[in-house]
Scaffold this motif. Structure first.
Motif, mmCIF file in Angstrom:
data_model
loop_
_atom_site.group_PDB
_atom_site.id
_atom_site.type_symbol
_atom_site.label_atom_id
_atom_site.label_comp_id
_atom_site.label_asym_id
_atom_site.label_seq_id
_atom_site.Cartn_x
_atom_site.Cartn_y
_atom_site.Cartn_z
ATOM 1 N N VAL A 23 -0.493 -7.527 -2.629
ATOM 2 C CA VAL A 23 -1.224 -8.324 -3.603
ATOM 3 C C VAL A 23 -1.346 -9.680 -3.271
ATOM 4 O O VAL A 23 -2.426 -10.249 -3.309
ATOM 5 C CB VAL A 23 -0.811 -8.160 -4.790
ATOM 6 C CG1 VAL A 23 -1.524 -8.946 -5.951
ATOM 7 C CG2 VAL A 23 -0.442 -6.747 -5.652
ATOM 8 N N MET A 155 -8.100 -3.030 -2.885
ATOM 9 C CA MET A 155 -7.184 -4.070 -3.477
ATOM 10 C C MET A 155 -7.979 -5.119 -4.404
ATOM 11 O O MET A 155 -7.597 -5.503 -5.281
ATOM 12 C CB MET A 155 -5.942 -4.669 -2.320
ATOM 13 C CG MET A 155 -5.094 -5.587 -3.160
ATOM 14 S SD MET A 155 -4.266 -4.976 -4.408
ATOM 15 C CE MET A 155 -3.016 -4.042 -3.438
ATOM 16 N N ALA A 158 -9.101 -3.699 -7.578
ATOM 17 C CA ALA A 158 -8.234 -3.502 -8.456
ATOM 18 C C ALA A 158 -7.833 -5.063 -9.013
ATOM 19 O O ALA A 158 -7.530 -5.181 -10.310
ATOM 20 C CB ALA A 158 -6.808 -3.095 -7.748
ATOM 21 N N MET A 159 -7.980 -5.927 -8.248
ATOM 22 C CA MET A 159 -7.759 -7.242 -8.856
ATOM 23 C C MET A 159 -8.825 -7.855 -9.959
ATOM 24 O O MET A 159 -8.549 -8.264 -10.729
ATOM 25 C CB MET A 159 -7.628 -8.453 -7.800
ATOM 26 C CG MET A 159 -6.400 -8.443 -6.715
ATOM 27 S SD MET A 159 -6.201 -9.532 -5.641
ATOM 28 C CE MET A 159 -5.050 -9.215 -4.610
ATOM 29 N N LEU A 291 -2.253 -2.786 -9.969
ATOM 30 C CA LEU A 291 -2.145 -3.456 -8.749
ATOM 31 C C LEU A 291 -0.809 -2.928 -7.791
ATOM 32 O O LEU A 291 -1.216 -2.560 -6.540
ATOM 33 C CB LEU A 291 -1.772 -4.965 -8.838
ATOM 34 C CG LEU A 291 -3.120 -6.044 -9.196
ATOM 35 C CD1 LEU A 291 -2.567 -7.258 -9.334
ATOM 36 C CD2 LEU A 291 -4.094 -5.498 -8.472
ATOM 37 N N THR A 294 -2.046 0.409 -6.575
ATOM 38 C CA THR A 294 -3.165 0.173 -5.566
ATOM 39 C C THR A 294 -2.590 -0.057 -4.034
ATOM 40 O O THR A 294 -2.850 0.327 -3.105
ATOM 41 C CB THR A 294 -4.093 -0.711 -5.872
ATOM 42 O OG1 THR A 294 -4.648 -0.507 -7.307
ATOM 43 C CG2 THR A 294 -4.961 -1.031 -4.984
ATOM 44 N N LYS A 295 -1.467 -0.789 -4.072
ATOM 45 C CA LYS A 295 -0.841 -1.249 -2.838
ATOM 46 C C LYS A 295 -0.385 0.000 -2.053
ATOM 47 O O LYS A 295 -0.412 0.150 -0.818
ATOM 48 C CB LYS A 295 0.242 -2.071 -3.223
ATOM 49 C CG LYS A 295 0.955 -2.615 -1.714
ATOM 50 C CD LYS A 295 2.160 -3.511 -1.916
ATOM 51 C CE LYS A 295 2.834 -4.087 -0.485
ATOM 52 N NZ LYS A 295 3.976 -4.781 -0.885
#
Length: 429
Positions: A23, A155, A158-159, A291, A294-295
């Motif tokens: 992230v 990612m 997702a943010m 998050l 998602t990583k």
């Protein structure tokens, strides 16, 4: 780690370290324009008051509950149209120009609702506010994709989703504070937020993303030779059309927690506190865990992520059918919430990776429009079915979601292999 000398003239270089796709590394290394879009998306949802308080505003103005409900439906229809139009405009004009049009236009239109003298003019203003205000969504996703390395698109998405979710969580509270002053403060506050977002875009975003600008002339020359253009080309992609069907069915089922779930909990004689707890559980998990999840999942095969992301919706709503007890409502909500944090960023990032670059905005706009359509008609369909079949509605919902999962998986292809195929075809021609 030191280099190893194999002989006098040859040096074996140190192998490059694997890139950090976490992230903080992703956010730190993102271009300024990407960070601006992430912040701007948050601002736009933080002040999304109209959809929340439109019904109260109209009933306060003396209109009936039916008229207020119709206006809310018109707002939903405008969002569907706006996604399609925004996708087309972003391909033609670029994300920066479209976002400026969206924010500037919606700021003017938001205020016009306050001063519209008739119900018909209010409906027209509401439709235009929703349509124009939605232009930026495909444009923003397009630019996020163009400015982000491919391995980090999920990612970044997702943010972006986190910013939207945080904004939507805080918006009702900020709106209530403004409403305690007046409706004028509420509407002018949302207009001001749109102008702030527009200002961020004006100073932080490039006129055209580098990759888009570099290929604009090439795309213009290729389009006539390829036959179909615009959304005809999108829907001619039969696999992507299957993906859209899957997203439509999934969104119809997903949004049942907004209408059918409270009806079912109330009919079972259970305190609506449990409904509030279930919705809060969803919001808490999505905001705090998406998050981190998602990583992990951004490195999985995209179809595996989609299988879990779409399939767990079916499982979660099927759990509701077991018994009208609080534990099953909470467990079912937990399962379909897992589907959201596992598959949400991937399924929303996929359209930007699936189609040719010249149609990227339209691919994104088509998916966002279909998803918006599902969330608009889903509560109506769900409540009608619930009144007809009672608690069996959850089995029907699970079945429809399972069909959507199959359609979505059939429609998805590996974006990396697709790009390789296009590159090979281009080199041959």
């Amino acid at each position: 780690m030191t280099a190893v000398i194999e002989n006098e003239n040859t040096v074996s270089p140190t192998p490059p370290e694997k890139p950090d796709d976490g992230v903080f590394a992703t956010l730190r290394e993102a271009p300024r324009a990407v960070r601006a879009l992430l912040f701007g998306g948050f601002i736009s949802r933080l002040a999304a008051f109209i959809q929340i308080y439109l019904v109260l505003f109209l009933t306060d103005r003396g209109f009936s509950a039916t008229q207020a409900g119709l206006a809310l439906g018109v707002y939903g229809a405008g969002a569907v149209v706006g996604s399609l139009a925004g996708g087309s405009l972003s391909d033609r004009l670029g994300a920066r120009a479209v976002t400026l049009i969206s924010m500037g236009g919606s700021a003017l239109l938001i205020v016009s609702i306050l001063y519209a003298p008739t119900y018909a003019m209010i409906l027209a203003a509401v439709f235009l506010v929703s349509t124009v205000g939605q232009f930026y969504r495909p444009a923003a996703q397009t630019m996020l994709t163009e400015l982000t390395p491919r391995h980090r698109v999920v990612m970044i998405t997702a943010m972006y989703r986190l910013g939207l979710n945080l904004g939507m969580t805080a918006a009702p509270l900020i709106g209530a504070a403004l409403l305690s002053v007046s409706y004028n403060a509420l509407f002018w506050g949302e207009a001001a937020a749109a102008l702030i977002f527009g200002g961020i875009v004006m100073f932080a975003l490039p006129k055209r993303a580098p990759r888009a600008a570099a290929k604009a002339a090439e795309a213009a020359q290729e389009a006539p030779a390829e036959g179909r253009g615009g959304y005809l080309a999108v829907f001619a992609d039969w696999r992507y059309s299957m993906y859209l069907v899957g997203m439509l069915f999934t969104s119809i089922v997903y949004c049942q927690y907004t209408a059918t779930l409270p009806l079912d909990i109330s009919a079972a004689g259970i305190s609506l506190w449990w409904y509030g707890a279930a919705v809060s559980l969803n919001g808490l998990i999505v905001i705090t865990c998406e998050l981190a999840m998602t990583k992990v999942v951004q490195k999985w095969p995209i179809r595996l992520t989609a299988l879990l992301g779409l399939g767990l919706v079916s499982v979660g709503y099927a759990i509701y059918a077991i018994s009208p007890l609080p534990i099953w409502f909470m467990l079912g909500t937990l399962v379909w919430t897992l589907s959201e944090i596992i598959g949400g960023p991937t399924t929303f990032a996929y359209p930007a990776l699936a189609g040719p670059e010249r149609l990227r905005g339209r691919y994104i706009g088509a998916m966002q429009s279909v998803f918006g359509l599902g969330t608009a008609i889903g509560p109506v369909i769900g409540t009608l079915v619930w009144f007809q079949v009672g608690r069996s509605v959850w089995l029907w919902a699970a079945l429809l979601s399972a069909i959507g999962t199959v359609a979505g998986l059939i429609g998805m292809r590996d974006p990396n292999k697709t790009d390789e195929s296009r590159t090979a075809t281009a080199s041959v021609t």
